[in-house]
Write a protein that holds these residues in place. Structure first.
Motif, PDB file in Angstrom:
ATOM      1  N   ARG A 114      40.757 -13.731 -21.382  1.00  0.00           N
ATOM      2  CA  ARG A 114      41.377 -13.807 -20.347  1.00  0.00           C
ATOM      3  C   ARG A 114      41.792 -15.030 -19.529  1.00  0.00           C
ATOM      4  N   GLY A 127      45.414 -16.346 -18.641  1.00  0.00           N
ATOM      5  CA  GLY A 127      45.776 -17.155 -17.396  1.00  0.00           C
ATOM      6  C   GLY A 127      46.168 -18.792 -17.450  1.00  0.00           C
ATOM      7  N   ARG A 128      45.553 -19.332 -18.466  1.00  0.00           N
ATOM      8  CA  ARG A 128      45.769 -20.907 -18.477  1.00  0.00           C
ATOM      9  C   ARG A 128      47.286 -21.112 -19.275  1.00  0.00           C
ATOM     10  N   TRP A 176      49.859 -19.033 -18.748  1.00  0.00           N
ATOM     11  CA  TRP A 176      50.848 -18.782 -17.597  1.00  0.00           C
ATOM     12  C   TRP A 176      50.857 -19.760 -16.887  1.00  0.00           C
ATOM     13  N   ARG A 177      49.858 -20.220 -16.271  1.00  0.00           N
ATOM     14  CA  ARG A 177      49.808 -21.386 -15.268  1.00  0.00           C
ATOM     15  C   ARG A 177      50.587 -22.593 -15.861  1.00  0.00           C
ATOM     16  N   GLN A 181      47.306 -12.554 -15.101  1.00  0.00           N
ATOM     17  CA  GLN A 181      47.293 -13.905 -14.330  1.00  0.00           C
ATOM     18  C   GLN A 181      46.295 -14.011 -13.504  1.00  0.00           C
ATOM     19  N   LEU A 182      45.695 -12.818 -12.877  1.00  0.00           N
ATOM     20  CA  LEU A 182      44.787 -12.912 -11.818  1.00  0.00           C
ATOM     21  C   LEU A 182      43.147 -12.538 -12.231  1.00  0.00           C
ATOM     22  N   SER A 183      42.306 -13.344 -11.838  1.00  0.00           N
ATOM     23  CA  SER A 183      40.892 -13.130 -12.744  1.00  0.00           C
ATOM     24  C   SER A 183      39.865 -12.283 -12.105  1.00  0.00           C
ATOM     25  N   ASP A 189      41.251  -4.565 -12.550  1.00  0.00           N
ATOM     26  CA  ASP A 189      42.449  -4.740 -12.942  1.00  0.00           C
ATOM     27  C   ASP A 189      43.245  -3.921 -12.809  1.00  0.00           C
ATOM     28  N   ARG A 242      49.776 -18.038  -5.714  1.00  0.00           N
ATOM     29  CA  ARG A 242      50.111 -19.248  -6.607  1.00  0.00           C
ATOM     30  C   ARG A 242      50.401 -20.522  -5.690  1.00  0.00           C
TER      31      ARG A 242
END
Length: 403
Positions: free
Chosen positions: A117, A121-122, A124-125, A138-140, A168, A184
């Motif tokens: 996960r 996320g990394r 997508w950033r 994208q959200l943790s 989630d 973001r």
């Protein structure tokens, strides 16, 4: 490779799964097989709950990188995807140990899930894109309980995993696109404030999935699950005595899986029966795909268990088979809610009997033989196709000119 590539449009060039994506999906084969084995023998409520929990976690890890590859296209970072593949392989290998209560394997599975996960996320950033159709990628928030579980024991560990999956789903259905974008932007402002660099941070953009490519990947996952049903029967049949009962059960299992394939692909979209392209938003269609595959994988495990009990099915195995098929048709009814016409008639004539009859068979079919139970499930599964063909024959004469 480039760090950033433009988002793939929803419609455009014809795209198919790449060799890397197909390699990635092979890990899904191993994961589905390992998780389905949790339902072997005579599973209890705890086994079924653990099966559902681990399947949802595995599917969540898979869909995050499926969507990343879908949007990134040629800009996909191969090393990132391969690292996620290794993490999913660790998750698959740890499943038997988790089932047996081994703390080491459970921590390994949770750690692999957390790292997958974080990798998603990394990725997508780095792309500076917001995937509003599936914000959980994208959200943790849902990862936090999994991190906490690294220092807990069962059964608290499993409850924390379930909480993470629930968070989630909550994020998926409640967080809007504006919330994700604002979050973001606030994160970027904090990074810029605390950073010594004065470089301009590029603005974020909204990522639009490539619909046809995503449909292909989702369909491949359903094919994997149906193939697991074939593998389960073959594995069990290799150790059984080849007699008339085995021939009857193998034939029934084959016809059942073929009927399910027909409903999911010839009468469905992305592997979901009676779903049509763009009839549901991605936030609804993706969970629908997840729960359909949960039911199909449980049905595959039930077929393997049925092959091991050719005379009479244990009650738990009969309930597993019948309840899985009933759940499959219940989800079919949800997908069919967006049918252009005849929804009420479809619900009463197809969805209701296809949900009720398997449950009645589960409750009152204890005196039936294994082969008879599976053939009755085949008859239930063929009913929607038979109903549609009869309806088409009735409509066709009225549609002819001069009728």
């Amino acid at each position: 490779m480039n760090e950033v590539s433009p988002a793939i449009p929803v419609s455009g060039e014809d795209r198919h799964a790449t060799w890397l994506e197909l390699f990635f999906d092979l890990v899904a084969v191993a994961g589905v097989a390992q998780i389905a084995h949790l339902l072997h023998g005579e599973p209890g409520a705890a086994d079924i709950g653990l099966y559902a929990l681990l399947f949802l976690a595995f599917w969540s890890a898979w869909i995050g990188f499926t969507l990343y590859g879908n949007v990134a296209g040629e800009g996909t970072h191969t090393r990132t995807v391969l690292a996620a593949m290794f993490g999913m392989a660790v998750m698959a290998a740890a499943v038997p140990g988790v089932h047996e209560g081994e703390d080491g394997q459970a921590r390994a599975l949770a750690l692999a899930y957390v790292l997958i996960r974080i990798l998603a996320g990394r990725a997508w950033r780095h792309r500076r894109e917001i995937l509003v159709d599936w914000p959980a990628a994208q959200l943790s928030l849902g990862v936090i309980p999994w991190i906490v579980s690294l220092w807990t024991l069962e059964p608290v560990r499993y409850w924390l995993w379930a909480l993470g999956i629930a968070l989630d789903l909550w994020v998926t259905f409640t967080v809007s696109a504006r919330d994700v974008i604002e979050s973001r932007k606030a994160h970027d402002e904090r990074e810029k404030k605390h950073s010594r660099s004065r470089d301009t941070v590029p603005p974020v953009s909204v990522a639009a999935p490539h619909a046809d490519h995503l449909s292909e990947r989702l369909g491949l996952f359903v094919i994997i699950v149906l193939g697991e049903g074939v593998a389960q029967v073959i594995e069990a049949a290799s150790d059984a005595t080849w007699d008339r009962r085995l021939y009857g059960l193998a034939s029934a299992a084959f016809f059942l899986l073929v009927a399910l394939w027909s409903l999911s692909f010839r009468h469905g979209y992305a592997g979901v029966p009676y779903l049509t392209a763009r009839s549901l938003p991605a936030r609804a269609a993706l969970p629908l795909h997840c729960f359909v595959t949960v039911c199909l994988a449980a049905l595959a495990a039930g077929l393997g268990a049925a092959t091991e009990h050719l005379h009479t099915l244990p009650d738990t195995t009969r309930w597993l088979l019948c309840a899985s098929l009933a759940g499959y048709f219940l989800l079919t009814g949800i997908a069919a809610l967006r049918r252009p016409e005849g929804v009420r008639r479809w619900m009463l004539s197809v969805v209701l009997p296809c949900c009720a009859l398997p449950l009645l068979l589960a409750g009152f079919g204890g005196g039936l033989g294994t082969v008879a139970v599976v053939w009755l499930l085949v008859a239930v599964t063929l009913w929607p196709t038979f109903y549609e063909s009869r309806r088409a024959r009735r409509v066709e004469p009225a549609a002819r000119p001069g009728a």
